[in-house]
Design a protein around this motif. Structure first.
Motif, PDB file in Angstrom:
ATOM      1  N   SER A  10      35.021 144.591  86.028  1.00  0.00           N
ATOM      2  CA  SER A  10      34.850 145.276  87.306  1.00  0.00           C
ATOM      3  C   SER A  10      35.776 144.671  88.366  1.00  0.00           C
ATOM      4  N   ASN A  11      35.871 143.317  88.372  1.00  0.00           N
ATOM      5  CA  ASN A  11      36.732 142.632  89.348  1.00  0.00           C
ATOM      6  C   ASN A  11      38.194 143.002  89.152  1.00  0.00           C
ATOM      7  N   VAL A  12      38.648 142.931  87.876  1.00  0.00           N
ATOM      8  CA  VAL A  12      40.054 143.227  87.601  1.00  0.00           C
ATOM      9  C   VAL A  12      40.381 144.647  88.049  1.00  0.00           C
ATOM     10  N   SER A  13      39.469 145.586  87.665  1.00  0.00           N
ATOM     11  CA  SER A  13      39.727 146.982  88.037  1.00  0.00           C
ATOM     12  C   SER A  13      39.822 147.117  89.544  1.00  0.00           C
ATOM     13  N   HIS A  14      38.888 146.456  90.219  1.00  0.00           N
ATOM     14  CA  HIS A  14      38.845 146.538  91.675  1.00  0.00           C
ATOM     15  C   HIS A  14      40.093 145.943  92.315  1.00  0.00           C
ATOM     16  N   ASP A  37      35.200 134.988 101.688  1.00  0.00           N
ATOM     17  CA  ASP A  37      35.442 136.141 102.556  1.00  0.00           C
ATOM     18  C   ASP A  37      36.579 136.939 101.920  1.00  0.00           C
ATOM     19  N   LYS A  38      36.201 138.024 101.238  1.00  0.00           N
ATOM     20  CA  LYS A  38      37.172 138.772 100.433  1.00  0.00           C
ATOM     21  C   LYS A  38      38.353 139.277 101.249  1.00  0.00           C
ATOM     22  N   ALA A  39      38.027 139.873 102.414  1.00  0.00           N
ATOM     23  CA  ALA A  39      39.044 140.515 103.243  1.00  0.00           C
ATOM     24  C   ALA A  39      40.079 139.490 103.696  1.00  0.00           C
ATOM     25  N   ARG A  40      39.536 138.338 104.188  1.00  0.00           N
ATOM     26  CA  ARG A  40      40.450 137.307 104.687  1.00  0.00           C
ATOM     27  C   ARG A  40      41.336 136.792 103.559  1.00  0.00           C
ATOM     28  N   SER A  41      40.711 136.511 102.425  1.00  0.00           N
ATOM     29  CA  SER A  41      41.446 135.957 101.303  1.00  0.00           C
ATOM     30  C   SER A  41      42.561 136.907 100.865  1.00  0.00           C
ATOM     31  N   ARG A  42      42.188 138.235 100.799  1.00  0.00           N
ATOM     32  CA  ARG A  42      43.186 139.195 100.366  1.00  0.00           C
ATOM     33  C   ARG A  42      44.334 139.260 101.368  1.00  0.00           C
ATOM     34  N   GLY A  56      46.789 136.902 100.823  1.00  0.00           N
ATOM     35  CA  GLY A  56      47.501 137.037  99.551  1.00  0.00           C
ATOM     36  C   GLY A  56      46.803 136.357  98.402  1.00  0.00           C
ATOM     37  N   GLY A  57      45.535 135.976  98.573  1.00  0.00           N
ATOM     38  CA  GLY A  57      44.815 135.285  97.482  1.00  0.00           C
ATOM     39  C   GLY A  57      44.168 136.274  96.531  1.00  0.00           C
ATOM     40  N   SER A  58      44.063 135.846  95.280  1.00  0.00           N
ATOM     41  CA  SER A  58      43.441 136.725  94.281  1.00  0.00           C
ATOM     42  C   SER A  58      42.066 136.216  93.842  1.00  0.00           C
ATOM     43  N   GLY A  59      41.729 134.981  94.281  1.00  0.00           N
ATOM     44  CA  GLY A  59      40.439 134.407  93.841  1.00  0.00           C
ATOM     45  C   GLY A  59      40.543 133.783  92.461  1.00  0.00           C
ATOM     46  N   LEU A  60      41.783 133.565  91.966  1.00  0.00           N
ATOM     47  CA  LEU A  60      41.934 132.984  90.618  1.00  0.00           C
ATOM     48  C   LEU A  60      42.500 131.573  90.656  1.00  0.00           C
ATOM     49  N   GLY A  61      43.024 131.182  91.834  1.00  0.00           N
ATOM     50  CA  GLY A  61      43.711 129.891  91.962  1.00  0.00           C
ATOM     51  C   GLY A  61      42.844 128.718  91.546  1.00  0.00           C
ATOM     52  N   LEU A  62      41.662 128.617  92.123  1.00  0.00           N
ATOM     53  CA  LEU A  62      40.788 127.471  91.804  1.00  0.00           C
ATOM     54  C   LEU A  62      40.279 127.539  90.371  1.00  0.00           C
ATOM     55  N   ALA A  63      40.084 128.791  89.854  1.00  0.00           N
ATOM     56  CA  ALA A  63      39.623 128.925  88.459  1.00  0.00           C
ATOM     57  C   ALA A  63      40.669 128.350  87.518  1.00  0.00           C
TER      58      ALA A  63
END
Ligand code: ADP
Length: 608
Positions: A380-384, A553-558, A561-568
């Motif tokens: 769901s995340n990838v698609s989104h 904060d999804k909006a701010r991160s996006r 330019g962040g994808s939410g994968l860096g720390l993972a």
């Protein structure tokens, strides 16, 4: 088990003896009563007949003596005859003439009565009489015999004879015999009691032994045997009893072996197993089930399975018996961590069709469900994540197609946005590919011995340059010794991790501030930390920042330019190095990210 000894007086042993004694007593009583009665009657009768015969003979003898007229010797002769007669039981013989004058008496004390009118009241009637009465003087029973004396010719009464005999002695004889009989009966009774006790013991002893053996069997001791005393019914019973206890022992051993086997199977099963009786109360539960449900055995035995599995609201016990599919139990709230258990129910039915209980098998599906949920979330995340840039690109391209490409001012702008979005997607796809390779363990670390101190400085120098070029005023503070710390790491990956954390520190500190970088060594680890003075991370999200696609904060991160994968990715890299990564943070004050790596000081280091 309580050993209950029967009191002697209520034992069969005593009862049998008592029956013997009572029977004997009744017999003796009846025989005794008849015997004594007959004895008494015949003794008294014989005595009376005897005395009567003697008195009649005496009367005949006296008749001739009295008839002798003018005999001077008459008085002394009469006295002698009476004296001779008065022997043994005869107490007194008295002769009275036809006028009622006492002619003679055998009693020496009553010689004064001779020649006087006889005053014995019963004697006065002159009638023949036989009578038993009590002597008023002695109080003893006497037999009175009055016989009329006829003249030798037999036509006239010339006197009468009074004889008092001692019948009491006969009664006494009977009493003595009765007493002897009584004593003999008592002795017989005592002997009977002893014999009866001995005889009844031969019956009760084997029974008692069988009872003891039965008690032992009830207590689980099957080793004993009862002694067989003979071939009679009791002996046969004893043999049957021994056979029975042998069979019980065999059956018990087989059952024990079966139970042990079952126990061992249940104990070593990786699934939890719960068994209930037909009312749904738990009678068996294995260790796995106890661990899954986080309870102790004592707490649950006899408890309802509905209560234990917290199914009471949704199901009745009958529903569980009939339920066909598995039931998913969620204990996450009770255990305050995600715990999902799948339960399968099947009833235990006897051959007769009677339902004797229920077996429930429990599987821990927490991890499986978690993985499944993560997978769903990931897709769901990838698609989104891909839809957003694609949608924006689509609208720009559409605008260009609609004629904007001719506008020399707008067209390059639109194309630039499309390019940025494409780059973002490529970055994200690369990140995902990298993660997927890490998941599949396809990436091999290119380890080399690196001076971590130098490496950290190198990365920070680069950031200093970046900061210099930017309009934000960040300060990077280095709080670590300049001593060389040699660690075996993959340099590229480590630079990627540090870049990521430093980038975040700046990204999420919109007002700038000091970024403090530390490097310290412990006994077996080297720890790097990067602290900022930015937004911080809410406590509840602190554990999740290393999750894929997680952003506070999804909006701010996006926007950044962040994808939410860096720390993972950073986390996977550090774990691959055998190290650890974690964060501490206070909202609106700042965050600190820590990286620890395994470290063994080299000898040269120590010399320095
Ligand atoms: P992103 O590409 O969104 O930065 P990361 O995996 O690097 O993804 O970080 C995940 C999330 O963790 C970020 O979206 C942000 O919300 C939070 N985060 C990471 N570092 C910091 C920090 N230094 N201060 C505050 N929040 C941070």
């Amino acid at each position: 088990m309580k050993k209950n000894r029967t009191p002697f007086f209520s034992s069969v042993h005593f009862k049998i003896a008592l029956v013997f004694v009572l029977l004997l007593m009744i017999s003796i009583e009846i025989i005794g009563a008849i015997f004594i009665r007959v004895l008494e009657t015949s003794t008294i009768q014989t005595f009376e007949e005897n005395v009567t015969n003697q008195v009649e003979t005496l009367a005949t003898n006296l008749s001739s003596e009295i008839s002798k007229k003018n005999d001077s010797q008459q008085e002394s002769n009469l006295k002698r005859i009476l004296d001779e007669f008065s022997k043994n039981e005869i107490l007194e013989v008295r002769l009275v003439d036809d006028k009622g004058i006492v002619m003679a008496t055998s009693d020496p004390n009553l010689q004064g009565d001779v020649g006087k009118k006889n005053d014995y009241e019963l004697f006065n009637s002159f009638n023949q009489k036989k009578e038993e009465r009590t002597d008023p003087q002695t109080g003893q029973r006497v037999f009175i015999n009055i016989e009329q004396i006829y003249s030798p010719t037999g036509d006239t009464v010339i006197g009468s004879l009074y004889v008092k005999s001692n019948i009491e002695s006969k009664y006494q004889q009977v009493s003595e015999i009765t007493l002897i009989f009584f004593y003999a009966s008592m002795i017989a009774l005592i002997f009977t009691l002893i014999i009866a006790l001995l005889v009844s013991r031969t019956i009760t002893k084997p029974i008692g032994e069988m009872k003891q053996q039965a008690d032992r069997i009830a207590n689980g001791d099957y080793s004993g045997q009862v002694e067989v005393y003979g071939k009679d019914e009791l002996g046969q019973l004893g043999e049957t009893f021994n056979e029975l206890s042998y069979r019980v022992k065999e059956t018990q051993e087989t059952m024990d072996a079966e139970r042990r086997r079952l126990d061992s199977v249940l104990t070593h099963m990786s699934d939890g197993v719960i068994g209930t009786d037909r009312r749904g109360n738990i009678i068996l539960i294995n260790d796995t089930a106890l661990n899954l449900l986080r309870i102790g055995t004592e707490d649950v035995i006899n408890q309802s399975i509905l209560e234990l599995l917290k199914l009471g609201d949704k199901y009745s016990f009958r529903d569980l018996l009939e339920v066909q599919e598995d039931v998913l139990l969620d204990f996450s709230e009770d255990f305050s961590e995600t715990t999902l258990i799948r339960a399968e129910f099947s009833m235990i039915r006897r051959e007769s069709g009677f339902i004797s209980g229920l077996v429930c098998v429990l599987h821990d599906v927490t991890k499986k469900e978690k993985d499944e949920e993560e997978r769903r979330q990931f897709v769901s995340n990838v698609s989104h994540e891909l839809r957003t840039p694609l949608t924006s690109m689509k609208s720009y391209i559409e605008a260009l197609l609609d004629g904007a490409w001719q506008d020399s001012e707008v067209a390059p702008q639109f194309l630039k946005v499309t390019q940025e979005e494409t780059n973002r997607m490529i970055r994200m796809i690369n990140d995902l590919l990298q993660l997927s390779r890490m998941d599949a363990n396809k990436i091999e670390l290119q380890k080399e011995l690196v001076n971590l101190n130098e490496l950290f400085n190198y990365v920070l120098d680069r950031f200093d340059m970046v900061i210099k070029d930017s309009d934000r005023n960040y300060v990077i503070k280095r709080e670590f010794t300049q001593r060389a710390i040699w660690v075996d790491i993959d340099t590229d990956r480590m630079i990627q991790v540090l870049d990521n954390i430093l980038n975040n520190a700046m990204k999420y500190s919109p007002d700038g501030g000091t970024i403090t970088c530390r490097l310290l060594e412990t006994h077996k680890n080297v720890v790097l930390s990067i602290s900022d003075e930015g937004l911080g991370i809410p406590k509840q999200n602190l554990g999740r920042v290393f999750d894929r696609f997680f952003r506070v904060d999804k909006a701010r991160s996006r926007a950044m330019g962040g994808s939410g994968l860096g720390l993972a990715i950073s986390k996977e890299s550090i774990l691959a190095h055998g190290g650890n990564i974690w964060a501490e943070s206070e909202e609106n004050k700042g965050s600190t990210f820590f990286i620890s790596l395994p470290y063994e000081p080299y000898e040269e280091d120590l010399w320095e």
